[in-house]
Design a protein around this motif. Sequence first.
Motif, PDB file in Angstrom:
ATOM      1  N   VAL A 186     -15.728 -16.031 -64.899  1.00 53.55           N
ATOM      2  CA  VAL A 186     -16.869 -16.349 -64.039  1.00 53.55           C
ATOM      3  C   VAL A 186     -17.613 -17.532 -64.651  1.00 53.55           C
ATOM      4  O   VAL A 186     -17.879 -17.553 -65.855  1.00 53.55           O
ATOM      5  N   ASN A 187     -17.942 -18.513 -63.829  1.00 52.23           N
ATOM      6  CA  ASN A 187     -18.571 -19.739 -64.332  1.00 52.23           C
ATOM      7  C   ASN A 187     -20.079 -19.570 -64.496  1.00 52.23           C
ATOM      8  O   ASN A 187     -20.893 -20.083 -63.722  1.00 52.23           O
ATOM      9  N   THR A 188     -20.442 -18.808 -65.510  1.00 51.65           N
ATOM     10  CA  THR A 188     -21.847 -18.596 -65.839  1.00 51.65           C
ATOM     11  C   THR A 188     -22.021 -18.681 -67.349  1.00 51.65           C
ATOM     12  O   THR A 188     -21.066 -18.515 -68.116  1.00 51.65           O
ATOM     13  N   ALA A 189     -23.267 -18.902 -67.775  1.00 51.23           N
ATOM     14  CA  ALA A 189     -23.558 -18.941 -69.208  1.00 51.23           C
ATOM     15  C   ALA A 189     -23.286 -17.580 -69.853  1.00 51.23           C
ATOM     16  O   ALA A 189     -22.830 -17.504 -70.999  1.00 51.23           O
ATOM     17  N   PHE A 190     -23.577 -16.499 -69.138  1.00 50.59           N
ATOM     18  CA  PHE A 190     -23.338 -15.150 -69.645  1.00 50.59           C
ATOM     19  C   PHE A 190     -21.877 -14.981 -70.056  1.00 50.59           C
ATOM     20  O   PHE A 190     -21.573 -14.479 -71.145  1.00 50.59           O
ATOM     21  N   SER A 191     -20.976 -15.417 -69.180  1.00 50.30           N
ATOM     22  CA  SER A 191     -19.549 -15.314 -69.479  1.00 50.30           C
ATOM     23  C   SER A 191     -19.167 -16.196 -70.654  1.00 50.30           C
ATOM     24  O   SER A 191     -18.377 -15.799 -71.519  1.00 50.30           O
ATOM     25  N   SER A 192     -19.714 -17.422 -70.689  1.00 45.84           N
ATOM     26  CA  SER A 192     -19.402 -18.334 -71.794  1.00 45.84           C
ATOM     27  C   SER A 192     -19.810 -17.727 -73.133  1.00 45.84           C
ATOM     28  O   SER A 192     -19.068 -17.822 -74.122  1.00 45.84           O
ATOM     29  N   VAL A 193     -20.983 -17.098 -73.177  1.00 46.15           N
ATOM     30  CA  VAL A 193     -21.458 -16.495 -74.430  1.00 46.15           C
ATOM     31  C   VAL A 193     -20.504 -15.382 -74.873  1.00 46.15           C
ATOM     32  O   VAL A 193     -20.164 -15.281 -76.062  1.00 46.15           O
ATOM     33  N   CYS A 194     -20.066 -14.547 -73.933  1.00 40.38           N
ATOM     34  CA  CYS A 194     -19.152 -13.451 -74.277  1.00 40.38           C
ATOM     35  C   CYS A 194     -17.819 -13.974 -74.814  1.00 40.38           C
ATOM     36  O   CYS A 194     -17.324 -13.510 -75.844  1.00 40.38           O
ATOM     37  N   VAL A 195     -17.243 -14.941 -74.108  1.00 45.97           N
ATOM     38  CA  VAL A 195     -15.938 -15.477 -74.512  1.00 45.97           C
ATOM     39  C   VAL A 195     -16.054 -16.198 -75.846  1.00 45.97           C
ATOM     40  O   VAL A 195     -15.198 -16.043 -76.733  1.00 45.97           O
ATOM     41  N   ASN A 196     -17.093 -16.997 -76.029  1.00 45.03           N
ATOM     42  CA  ASN A 196     -17.264 -17.727 -77.287  1.00 45.03           C
ATOM     43  C   ASN A 196     -17.476 -16.784 -78.461  1.00 45.03           C
ATOM     44  O   ASN A 196     -17.004 -17.049 -79.574  1.00 45.03           O
ATOM     45  N   LEU A 197     -18.189 -15.686 -78.232  1.00 47.76           N
ATOM     46  CA  LEU A 197     -18.373 -14.706 -79.298  1.00 47.76           C
ATOM     47  C   LEU A 197     -17.036 -14.083 -79.684  1.00 47.76           C
ATOM     48  O   LEU A 197     -16.743 -13.903 -80.884  1.00 47.76           O
ATOM     49  N   ALA A 198     -16.216 -13.769 -78.682  1.00 55.16           N
ATOM     50  CA  ALA A 198     -14.887 -13.225 -78.971  1.00 55.16           C
ATOM     51  C   ALA A 198     -14.039 -14.228 -79.750  1.00 55.16           C
ATOM     52  O   ALA A 198     -13.347 -13.868 -80.717  1.00 55.16           O
ATOM     53  N   LEU A 199     -14.084 -15.496 -79.351  1.00 56.44           N
ATOM     54  CA  LEU A 199     -13.342 -16.542 -80.065  1.00 56.44           C
ATOM     55  C   LEU A 199     -13.829 -16.672 -81.500  1.00 56.44           C
ATOM     56  O   LEU A 199     -13.027 -16.829 -82.431  1.00 56.44           O
ATOM     57  N   ALA A 200     -15.135 -16.613 -81.686  1.00 57.70           N
ATOM     58  CA  ALA A 200     -15.696 -16.744 -83.035  1.00 57.70           C
ATOM     59  C   ALA A 200     -15.281 -15.576 -83.921  1.00 57.70           C
ATOM     60  O   ALA A 200     -14.966 -15.763 -85.105  1.00 57.70           O
ATOM     61  N   GLU A 201     -15.271 -14.369 -83.349  1.00 59.29           N
ATOM     62  CA  GLU A 201     -14.865 -13.206 -84.133  1.00 59.29           C
ATOM     63  C   GLU A 201     -13.403 -13.281 -84.547  1.00 59.29           C
ATOM     64  O   GLU A 201     -13.011 -12.738 -85.581  1.00 59.29           O
ATOM     65  N   LYS A 202     -12.579 -13.966 -83.746  1.00 59.02           N
ATOM     66  CA  LYS A 202     -11.170 -14.135 -84.079  1.00 59.02           C
ATOM     67  C   LYS A 202     -10.909 -15.457 -84.814  1.00 59.02           C
ATOM     68  O   LYS A 202      -9.754 -15.815 -85.036  1.00 59.02           O
ATOM     69  N   ARG A 203     -11.965 -16.182 -85.173  1.00 61.10           N
ATOM     70  CA  ARG A 203     -11.893 -17.494 -85.825  1.00 61.10           C
ATOM     71  C   ARG A 203     -11.082 -18.486 -84.987  1.00 61.10           C
ATOM     72  O   ARG A 203     -10.292 -19.278 -85.500  1.00 61.10           O
ATOM     73  N   LEU A 204     -11.301 -18.451 -83.683  1.00 60.77           N
ATOM     74  CA  LEU A 204     -10.615 -19.349 -82.761  1.00 60.77           C
ATOM     75  C   LEU A 204     -11.578 -20.277 -82.036  1.00 60.77           C
ATOM     76  O   LEU A 204     -11.162 -21.038 -81.169  1.00 60.77           O
ATOM     77  N   LEU A 205     -12.860 -20.197 -82.374  1.00 63.84           N
ATOM     78  CA  LEU A 205     -13.851 -20.992 -81.635  1.00 63.84           C
ATOM     79  C   LEU A 205     -13.600 -22.482 -81.801  1.00 63.84           C
ATOM     80  O   LEU A 205     -13.629 -23.241 -80.824  1.00 63.84           O
ATOM     81  N   ALA A 206     -13.344 -22.915 -83.030  1.00 65.47           N
ATOM     82  CA  ALA A 206     -13.095 -24.333 -83.271  1.00 65.47           C
ATOM     83  C   ALA A 206     -11.786 -24.789 -82.645  1.00 65.47           C
ATOM     84  O   ALA A 206     -11.627 -25.950 -82.268  1.00 65.47           O
ATOM     85  N   GLU A 207     -10.870 -23.865 -82.490  1.00 63.33           N
ATOM     86  CA  GLU A 207      -9.546 -24.202 -81.980  1.00 63.33           C
ATOM     87  C   GLU A 207      -9.505 -24.247 -80.454  1.00 63.33           C
ATOM     88  O   GLU A 207      -8.934 -25.169 -79.863  1.00 63.33           O
ATOM     89  N   ARG A 208     -10.151 -23.266 -79.802  1.00 59.30           N
ATOM     90  CA  ARG A 208      -9.901 -23.079 -78.375  1.00 59.30           C
ATOM     91  C   ARG A 208     -11.162 -23.100 -77.504  1.00 59.30           C
ATOM     92  O   ARG A 208     -11.090 -22.824 -76.304  1.00 59.30           O
ATOM     93  N   MET A 209     -12.301 -23.445 -78.049  1.00 63.61           N
ATOM     94  CA  MET A 209     -13.562 -23.320 -77.315  1.00 63.61           C
ATOM     95  C   MET A 209     -13.532 -23.984 -75.946  1.00 63.61           C
ATOM     96  O   MET A 209     -13.921 -23.394 -74.927  1.00 63.61           O
ATOM     97  N   PHE A 210     -13.047 -25.213 -75.879  1.00 68.07           N
ATOM     98  CA  PHE A 210     -13.097 -25.969 -74.627  1.00 68.07           C
ATOM     99  C   PHE A 210     -11.896 -25.720 -73.719  1.00 68.07           C
ATOM    100  O   PHE A 210     -11.763 -26.360 -72.690  1.00 68.07           O
ATOM    101  N   GLU A 211     -11.067 -24.755 -74.088  1.00 67.65           N
ATOM    102  CA  GLU A 211     -10.036 -24.297 -73.162  1.00 67.65           C
ATOM    103  C   GLU A 211     -10.643 -23.389 -72.092  1.00 67.65           C
ATOM    104  O   GLU A 211     -10.021 -23.121 -71.068  1.00 67.65           O
ATOM    105  N   PHE A 212     -11.868 -22.908 -72.356  1.00 65.10           N
ATOM    106  CA  PHE A 212     -12.551 -22.002 -71.441  1.00 65.10           C
ATOM    107  C   PHE A 212     -13.789 -22.680 -70.868  1.00 65.10           C
ATOM    108  O   PHE A 212     -14.268 -23.686 -71.390  1.00 65.10           O
TER     109      PHE A 212
END
Length: 531
Positions: A287-313
């Motif tokens: 869903v194209n909302t800030a709420f969704s972005s925060v959730c996905v980015n937090l998941a990426l950060a917990e998996k140490r993938l934020l720097a790698e894949r952040m802008f894929e979402f």
Amino acid sequence: MKDIIIRYKGFIVSMLFGIGVFVFWFFVYPQALSYQEQFQLFLWTGDYFVNSISVPGGFASWLGELVMQFYYVPWLGALLLAGLFVAFAWIVGWLPAMLLFWLLGDPAVTLGYVMAVILAHGTFRLNKTEGRKGLLVDMAVVPVLFWLAGPLSLLYVVLRITKLGVWGSVHLVYLLAVALLAYRYILDQQPLEMVLTPTLYYRISLETNGLMYVIPLLAVGEYLMYRIQNIKHSHLCMMHGVLCIILAWLGISKGFDKDLYELIRQDYLVRNECWDEIISRAEKYQVNTAFSSVCVNLALAEKRLLAERMFEFYQNGEDALLMPYFRDNTSMLPTAEAFWRLGLVNSAQRYMFDTQESLLNGKLSGRCTKRIAECMLVNGHYFPAAKQIRILKKTLFYRSWAEEAEAMLGIEKRINAHPVYGKVRKLRFRQEHLYSYQEIDDLLNALFTENTDNKMALDYYMGLLLLKSKIGPFRRAMPLVERYGGYIQMPKGYADAMNAIANGGRVMGSAYVEYVNRMLQTRTKTPGLPE
């Protein structure tokens, strides 16, 4: 075999319906159960019961909360809800039970409404008196039922009219008189809508869902349908079955907004730390909302993938990592979880507290209360933490955690050795900081500088610089990534951004360039947006 099916068809249909309801809530919409549970805190105390029944319909609301606390365990909540749906079908009617799917698709509706309808219709079924005796019995029943079920006691009155005839119409005047007298002498502090409409069972103050009025009308209609003598039973059953199927299909297909429940599911997955599932679901649909972005980015950060894949979402903009303050009961939850894991304990506590205070029905939140207590425990504020823990000890599902936390109060060694609280203590600031949301990137930089082991703070700091297009600070911070990031090679996301910067944005297929261009288009289309 055929005779057995005919003989036990009611039981078989009920079993199949109950299984279908269980599968629906447990496998398809478990996030709906979690959403309802986290915005209430059922206390096993006499004071809580007395306070609940101090308003008309409060008993039905208390019964609903009693069941909703079991949503904490999704399979148990789904099982109880399946039983409740079957009971609703047998007591109130199968057509209203099917329409109940649609109504409960509105997350603002509480289970108290279901209990109130069952109380009203169930009382009608139990009361077999007729004639003058029936009128006298109802003189006592109507006021009591009004206090137990609230305005939905009108359903009982209307059904009684079908039995008592024209003299039963007096009940309408009697019920209205009871409600107005209660409002005048007992409930004068309450809005009149609370006495005359079922707003008590809706989380948004003084509002209701239209289906809350349709379901009782449908219950009366179904009851009258069965009393019609000139329709053959087989035809009636066939028509009834078709209507049930249609209403069930409409309820499931129309009652659950896809985007809304995807956001609720993301928050549910964040709460349960299901990081891989958040990412995999976002890969298929986001869903194209800030709420969704925060959730996905937090998941990426917990998996140490934020720097790698952040802008894929999808990234909503500058608030895609940490949202600013919003005065509602949901928006701040994923950001509060991110604050907690970053070590910004005070911000996590403030967001959780404000979320709880935003509950318009004045209830406590089990999820928020627990996190507030955890923040106080980590910060060493043991006296206020003990207050929150004592509240949680009066619950069913938070009690074990509360007892464990109570045993840690004031014992620094135990808190420091805890796998979660000890880690958060190491990550948090040693001194309190005041900050503005517009400068939150500087706060993240300070948080990382104070503890270079806080790699999540570094990832968030670098990600926020890219979201804000702060190219100079991003370049100057790259040595920090090389030294403390723990990467074998430069993350793909950073490499893409550096390449886009070096080539002035003229890079085909760049995820970061696509993000920047989308932000530029949004800025151009949005009137009044500051440059």
